[in-house]
Each structure stands twice: as structure tokens, then as C-alpha cells.
Design an enzyme around this catalytic site. Structure first.
Site, PDB file in Angstrom:
ATOM      1  N   CYS A  84       4.363   3.446   3.517  1.00 29.70           N
ATOM      2  CA  CYS A  84       5.545   3.654   2.305  1.00 29.70           C
ATOM      3  C   CYS A  84       5.262   4.406   1.724  1.00 29.70           C
ATOM      4  CB  CYS A  84       5.709   2.886   3.426  1.00 29.70           C
ATOM      5  SG  CYS A  84       5.715   0.984   2.094  1.00 29.70           S
ATOM      6  N   ASP A 115       0.649  -1.302   0.174  1.00 27.46           N
ATOM      7  CA  ASP A 115       0.225   0.335   0.173  1.00 27.46           C
ATOM      8  C   ASP A 115       1.118   1.173  -0.590  1.00 27.46           C
ATOM      9  OD1 ASP A 115      -1.901   2.264   0.532  1.00 27.46           O
ATOM     10  OD2 ASP A 115      -3.185   0.897   2.116  1.00 27.46           O
ATOM     11  N   HIS A 116       0.677   2.384  -0.833  1.00 26.17           N
ATOM     12  CA  HIS A 116       1.854   3.296  -1.021  1.00 26.17           C
ATOM     13  C   HIS A 116       1.452   4.223   0.040  1.00 26.17           C
ATOM     14  CE1 HIS A 116       5.067   4.913  -3.370  1.00 26.17           C
ATOM     15  NE2 HIS A 116       4.893   4.648  -3.788  1.00 26.17           N
ATOM     16  N   ARG A 117       0.459   4.360   0.627  1.00 26.93           N
ATOM     17  CA  ARG A 117      -0.793   5.291   0.934  1.00 26.93           C
ATOM     18  C   ARG A 117       0.980   4.807   2.720  1.00 26.93           C
ATOM     19  NH1 ARG A 117      -6.047   4.141   2.075  1.00 26.93           N
ATOM     20  NH2 ARG A 117      -5.992   2.304   1.998  1.00 26.93           N
TER      21      ARG A 117
END
Length: 480
Positions: free
Chosen positions: A454, A450-452
Site C-alpha cells: 500500500c 510494507d510499502h509494496r
């Protein structure tokens, strides 16, 4: 005077709103005890037995095996305080028709209490052994009790085990020797009549192999019929207004486990901005370390350590270094929630579909303990006995799709987790080792995150640490 109480499908928890009836455990006319299981249902999480909170005589059942009921829909009705079973209504009885109760002078008294237990949640009965159900013969029913409303009762299909050529014994059909609900479902899906099968199991028990053989025979007979059918000349004709429409496409309902998986994957794609990175790793040393561990344990030194268990232990060590990936996102509060412990999920393919059992507190276990728990949960998954609690609460998932013979994939995150590690097959490949070309055991590792929670640097650091542990298992000694 008997009082008829309606037992509805209870709230199954875990956000479940419906269940499929797999197998009825009681029939109309049976005497049931408080908290006695009366029906086996399959939800999107597990296959469980539902206990009835009332004691008395079953007067009606709602829904056939294979049908789906929403939470709150009637399951059955029980005559509480009745001394006998009320007469079973005919299958064609109209709604609202009534059935007379039994006379206390003509039949033995029921042994169950009329009070309900209140324990209506699936799998949460009193724990006391269920009393044996007692079937009251309809011909002994009197007419002196108060009228009891009886809803329309679908005739219960009575399973039978008979020789393949007969179908009945002395003109009467008996109970089918089938225990597994999966066998019943397989037969139902392929329109196999269990009454015409002879079981190969103990005491004529019908096994899955018997149903598979019947399916193959039916398919071979259909192919033979097609081959022997006289060929007709093909004449090209222009389509006419009255021409028959082409066959309709098959429609398969998305429900049960498949429906739950579809909902979760769709939600993951809709909510999580995921990204994937991957790396090839030389697993030769890891395989050698595993062989040495198992050889050191000796013939009776306990269960063998699996590759999946070693990879799971590597994941817990990596998550200790990169806790950002052991978290979730609270979208309402716009906060990242880092979780204190690792509850490691692992993907398992079963006859019911893909499930993800969870190893609790994996961060506090060694490879041997993780492997034993994975083996235990896998066996429960194969038999359909996993509880909803064993399928929820994961914080990170390990997906070994290499067992399907593929090298790589882009895993979809198991919502609401933040990452999933995918592992491809380990196979011999040419590899540069110590400056020379050699044949090594190579595996591809894929991390979807999940790019949110890290950025790529953290995800890359996690994946690189996992690959380093695979290539040099001694790296793990620092965290063991």
C-alpha cells in the site's frame, strides 16, 4: 537377541534445523516404553519433550545438557528385545568398544514392545501415559547375550541437593532437587554448583531465588576480594614484544530464540521496503471506558479487560477497513496475497527472549475473548510451554513497548507480515482539549508497513482510524 536401534533427533517442523538439549529425562540403563519422552530440548520456537519411538533399554546418550544438535544427529541408542540393561561403558571407553548384553536367567524381562511407533515428531506421541522407567542394576548384568556396540558415553552429571558446606551425604552424591531447566541454565551460565545449594522450596527444591542469591554472594565475594587485595604501584612501561595480549572480547552464539529472532529481523530488513508513520493520541477516554467496563463486571464478573485487549480489538476493526495491511507478498509470483482472517500476533518478552504468540481468528473475537487468549498465551510464554504452532501463522502484529517505559519506536515488521503497530507508554501530558490546555493521558502510536502492499494514504488512514478509536471509543460501536 537384542537389537540396538539408534534414535536420531527428528525433524521438528516449522523449518527448524537444530535444537539444544535442556534436560535428559532418562539415563543409560533405564528401560523406556514406546513414545516415552526421553529428552527435553529447546528450539528457536519452543521448549518441548522428544518421545522415543522404540521400547527397550537405553544403552547410550549423545550430547550433554546445554549442547546443540542438528536434526538427524544421534540422540540415544536403545537395545530393543533385550531382557536386561547392558553394562554401562566406562567414560573413557574408546569408540567402537562393545558391551555385553544381559542374561535372561539373571534379570526380569523388559516390559516394552520392540516395535517402534513411528511418532518421532516433537509433541506428537501416541498420547498414552508413559510407563514408569525401570533402572536395572549393573551388577546383575550377565554375559550371555550378543555383543552390543556401545558408543562413547559422556558421564552424565548427576545433580544433587546437599547442604552448602558438605557437597555429599555419607560419601555418596544424590539427585539434585531442581525441576526447572531455566534454573539449571542460569546456574550453568554463572558457574554456580547446584550441589552446594540448599533449596528453599518444598522438600528442598532449588528455586531460581536460591540461584540468584548464590550469584549475588559470589559477586559480593569477588568485590570484597578486589577491595582487600594489596594495591601495587602502577608503573608505566613501554609495550614489549612478549607482553600479554589484552583480554578477548566475549562472544555469544546467536542460537535458539535469539538466533531465530536475528534471522527473521535481518530477513525483514533485507526483503521489505518498510516505512513508518506515527501519531500522538489522547487515550483519556479509552482509559475511562476500560475502567467502566471492569467496574460493571463486578468483583466476580470475570477477568478484567486489559488495555492491550482493547487495542487488539481496535486493530481488528481497522484491518477490516484497510485489508491491504492484513496481507503478505509472494515475491516469487510477484503478487500481493490478501489474507481472509486476522491472526493477531503480540510481542512478549520472556526469559528466553522475545517471542510473538498468535491469537487465532482475532477478527471473530470481542475484547474480552481476545484478552483471555492473550493472558493464556502469555502465561505459556513465560513458562516456555508455547508450541511452534502457537508462534507461527500471524498476519499482523501488535507491539506494546510502552511497558518498558518508552514513548515511541520504529518497529521492524515481523516477516512475512505487512505491518506492525507499536504502542508507547500512556502518560499524563499537556494537551489541548476542547480549546483549552489540560492534562490528558497521551500515547504515541507507530505503524510500520510494507510499502509494496500500500501507499502512505492507506497506512495513514489505518493509523488515523486507530487513533480515533483510542480518543473516542464510541467509534468502535459501528463495528461491534
Amino acid at each position: 537377541m537384542a537389537q540396538v536401534l539408534e534414535f536420531k533427533l527428528p525433524d521438528l517442523g516449522e523449518g527448524l534445523t537444530e535444537a539444544e538439549i535442556v534436560r535428559w529425562l532418562v539415563e543409560v540403563g533405564d528401560v523406556v516404553a514406546i513414545d516415552q519422552p526421553v529428552v527435553e530440548v529447546e528450539t528457536a520456537k519452543a521448549m518441548v519433550e522428544v518421545p522415543c519411538p522404540y521400547g527397550g533399554v537405553v544403552t547410550a546418550r549423545f550430547g550433554e545438557e546445554g549442547s546443540e544438535l542438528p536434526v538427524g544427529a544421534p540422540l540415544l541408542t536403545v537395545a530393543v528385545g533385550a531382557t536386561e540393561a547392558p553394562a554401562s561403558p566406562a567414560p573413557s571407553a574408546a569408540p567402537g568398544s562393545s558391551a555385553s548384553g544381559a542374561s535372561s536367567a539373571d534379570a526380569p524381562a523388559a516390559e516394552e514392545s520392540s516395535a517402534g511407533s513411528g511418532n518421532v515428531l516433537v509433541g506428537y506421541g501416541t498420547g498414552a501415559p508413559a510407563a514408569r522407567r525401570r533402572r536395572i542394576r549393573p551388577e546383575r548384568v550377565g554375559t550371555s547375550a550378543a555383543p552390543v556396540p556401545a558408543p562413547v558415553v559422556e558421564p552424565d552429571p548427576v545433580p544433587v541437593a546437599v547442604p552448602a558446606a558438605a557437597g555429599e551425604v555419607n560419601g555418596q552424591q544424590g539427585p539434585v532437587a531442581v525441576v526447572s531447566p531455566l534454573v539449571r541454565r542460569l546456574a550453568r551460565q554463572h558457574e554456580i554448583d547446584l550441589r552446594r545449594l540448599t533449596g528453599s522450596g518444598p522438600d528442598g527444591l532449588i528455586l531460581r531465588a536460591d540461584v540468584d542469591s548464590a550469584i549475588r554472594r559470589a559477586e559480593e565475594a569477588a568485590r570484597a576480594q578486589t577491595r582487600t587485595a594489596p594495591a601495587e604501584p602502577v608503573v608505566a612501561e613501554a609495550p614489549t614484544a612478549g607482553a600479554a595480549a589484552p583480554a578477548a572480547a566475549e562472544r555469544i552464539p546467536l542460537r535458539g530464540v535469539r538466533g531465530a529472532v536475528a534471522d527473521k529481523l535481518s530477513r525483514s530488513r533485507n526483503e521489505i521496503p518498510d516505512a513508518t508513520c506515527w501519531v500522538d493520541a489522547d487515550a483519556t477516554e479509552l482509559m475511562a471506558a476500560r475502567a467502566a467496563m471492569n467496574a460493571a463486571s463486578g468483583p466476580s464478573g470475570g477477568p478484567k479487560v486489559s488495555v492491550l485487549a482493547l487495542l487488539a480489538r481496535i486493530c481488528t476493526a481497522a484491518l477490516a477497513r484497510y485489508p491491504e495491511l492484513n496481507s503478505t507478498v509472494d515475491t516469487a509470483a510477484r503478487e500481493i496475497v490478501r489474507l481472509p482472517g486476522v491472526h493477531l500476533g503480540f510481542a512478549a518478552q520472556t526469559e528466553r527472549g522475545l517471542v510473538v504468540p498468535v491469537v487465532r481468528d482475532a477478527h471473530a473475537r470481542n475484547a474480552e475473548s481476545i484478552g483471555a487468549e492473550i493472558a493464556r498465551l502469555t502465561e505459556l510464554a513465560r513458562t516456555g510451554k508455547l508450541s511452534p504452532a502457537q508462534l507461527t501463522g500471524g498476519t499482523f502484529t501488535l507491539n506494546n513497548y510502552g511497558v518498558f517505559g518508552v514513548d515511541g519506536s520504529t518497529p521492524i515488521i515481523n516477516h512475512p507480515e505487512a505491518a506492525m503497530l507499536g504502542v508507547g507508554r500512556i502518560m499524563p501530558k499537556p494537551w489541548v482539549h476542547n480549546g483549552e490546555l489540560a492534562v490528558r493521558q497521551v500515547v504515541q502510536l507507530s505503524l510500520t508497513f510494507d510499502h509494496r502492499v500500500c501507499d502512505g494514504g492507506t497506512a495513514g488512514g489505518f493509523l488515523r482510524y486507530v487513533a480515533d478509536c483510542v480518543e473516542q471509543p464510541a467509534v468502535l460501536l459501528r463495528t461491534l
